[in-house]
Design a protein around this motif. Structure first.
Motif, PDB file in Angstrom:
ATOM      1  N   GLY A  58       0.720  -0.992   0.036  1.00 32.55           N
ATOM      2  CA  GLY A  58      -0.065   0.028   0.047  1.00 32.55           C
ATOM      3  C   GLY A  58       0.954   1.212   0.126  1.00 32.55           C
ATOM      4  N   PRO A  59       0.075   2.455   0.159  1.00 28.92           N
ATOM      5  CA  PRO A  59       0.934   3.731  -0.099  1.00 28.92           C
ATOM      6  C   PRO A  59       1.940   4.109   0.964  1.00 28.92           C
ATOM      7  CG  PRO A  59      -1.407   4.028   0.505  1.00 28.92           C
ATOM      8  CD  PRO A  59      -1.360   2.493   0.538  1.00 28.92           C
ATOM      9  N   GLY A  60       1.660   3.597   2.230  1.00 33.88           N
ATOM     10  CA  GLY A  60       2.614   3.824   3.533  1.00 33.88           C
ATOM     11  C   GLY A  60       2.648   5.228   3.616  1.00 33.88           C
ATOM     12  N   PRO A  61       3.820   5.909   4.015  1.00 34.72           N
ATOM     13  CA  PRO A  61       5.067   5.422   3.942  1.00 34.72           C
ATOM     14  C   PRO A  61       5.400   4.552   5.139  1.00 34.72           C
ATOM     15  CG  PRO A  61       5.341   7.639   4.671  1.00 34.72           C
ATOM     16  CD  PRO A  61       3.830   7.438   4.255  1.00 34.72           C
ATOM     17  N   TYR A  62       6.168   3.625   5.132  1.00 39.74           N
ATOM     18  CA  TYR A  62       6.767   2.750   6.236  1.00 39.74           C
ATOM     19  C   TYR A  62       8.109   2.502   6.277  1.00 39.74           C
ATOM     20  CZ  TYR A  62       1.815   1.262   5.703  1.00 39.74           C
ATOM     21  OH  TYR A  62       0.472   1.000   5.222  1.00 39.74           O
ATOM     22  N   VAL A  98       7.809  -2.629  11.976  1.00 42.65           N
ATOM     23  CA  VAL A  98       7.060  -1.592  11.081  1.00 42.65           C
ATOM     24  C   VAL A  98       7.078  -0.485  12.048  1.00 42.65           C
ATOM     25  CG1 VAL A  98       5.524  -0.882   9.627  1.00 42.65           C
ATOM     26  CG2 VAL A  98       6.050  -3.167   9.519  1.00 42.65           C
ATOM     27  N   VAL A  99       7.741   0.828  11.500  1.00 47.15           N
ATOM     28  CA  VAL A  99       7.485   2.007  12.143  1.00 47.15           C
ATOM     29  C   VAL A  99       6.812   2.805  11.084  1.00 47.15           C
ATOM     30  CG1 VAL A  99       8.675   4.031  12.667  1.00 47.15           C
ATOM     31  CG2 VAL A  99       9.289   1.887  13.666  1.00 47.15           C
ATOM     32  N   PRO A 100       5.741   3.879  11.381  1.00 52.48           N
ATOM     33  CA  PRO A 100       4.993   4.475  10.250  1.00 52.48           C
ATOM     34  C   PRO A 100       5.959   5.527  10.015  1.00 52.48           C
ATOM     35  CG  PRO A 100       3.438   3.886  12.267  1.00 52.48           C
ATOM     36  CD  PRO A 100       4.905   3.264  12.646  1.00 52.48           C
ATOM     37  N   ILE A 149      10.716   2.406   3.392  1.00 52.35           N
ATOM     38  CA  ILE A 149      12.360   2.283   3.372  1.00 52.35           C
ATOM     39  C   ILE A 149      12.635   0.943   4.086  1.00 52.35           C
ATOM     40  CG2 ILE A 149      12.902   3.628   5.591  1.00 52.35           C
ATOM     41  CD1 ILE A 149      15.153   4.984   3.837  1.00 52.35           C
ATOM     42  N   ILE A 150      13.552   0.405   3.604  1.00 52.55           N
ATOM     43  CA  ILE A 150      13.923  -1.077   4.483  1.00 52.55           C
ATOM     44  C   ILE A 150      15.222  -1.016   5.013  1.00 52.55           C
ATOM     45  CG2 ILE A 150      14.538  -3.468   4.269  1.00 52.55           C
ATOM     46  CD1 ILE A 150      12.320  -3.230   1.801  1.00 52.55           C
TER      47      ILE A 150
END
Length: 159
Positions: A58-62, A98-100, A149-150
């Motif tokens: 989805g759009p995120g960002p995450y 996961v951090v928003p 971003i990862i």
């Protein structure tokens, strides 16, 4: 060790198939990057089993702290099996990674903590070029995706 990795991957894959799983994502989303990197095959299977492919497409960002297959292999087999057989616990565990928002390595290294998508708190320490998230070390940072971003980590984060 290879036997544990293969066992974990097969276990996660069977859970994903039993739960319906999802098609392999495409594009440049977080989910697609994970799907196209063989070092994340266990993470991909877990994301599919937890029903999070759509979320991470989805759009995120995450910002995702992504454990590798070797990180999953460190989890004791009985704990991993129990986790994989409980979709809600698996989902909560993955959302703890996961951090928003889009948080770059430069930003992460300036933080002492971050709130996860599951409502938990990650402790962050930076010393020289080493960044630790709880007990995990960031081994590769700033893999850019269209929806976030990862950062690759060497240990599965446990809430």
């Amino acid at each position: 060790m290879r036997k544990v990795i293969v066992s974990a991957a097969l276990l996660v894959s069977s859970v994903a198939l039993a739960g319906g799983g999802s098609a392999v994502p495409t594009g440049n989303t977080i989910a697609a990057i994970v799907a196209n990197d063989p070092n994340f095959s266990t993470l991909l299977s877990a994301v599919q089993a937890a029903g999070l492919v759509e979320t991470l497409s989805g759009p995120g960002p995450y910002t995702v702290f992504a454990p590798t297959n070797a990180a999953f292999a460190k989890v004791p087999q009985d704990q991993l099996t129990a986790l994989l057989n409980n979709r809600e616990q698996l989902r909560a565990l993955l959302l703890y990674h996961v951090v928003p928002g889009r948080v770059t390595a430069a930003q992460v290294s300036g933080l002492s903590s971050a709130t996860t998508a599951s409502g938990g708190t990650l402790n962050i320490t930076a010393s020289g070029n080493t960044v630790r998230i709880n007990d995990a070390t960031v081994t590769r940072a700033d893999i850019r995706a269209s929806n976030g971003i990862i950062h690759v980590i060497d240990t599965v984060l446990m809430p």
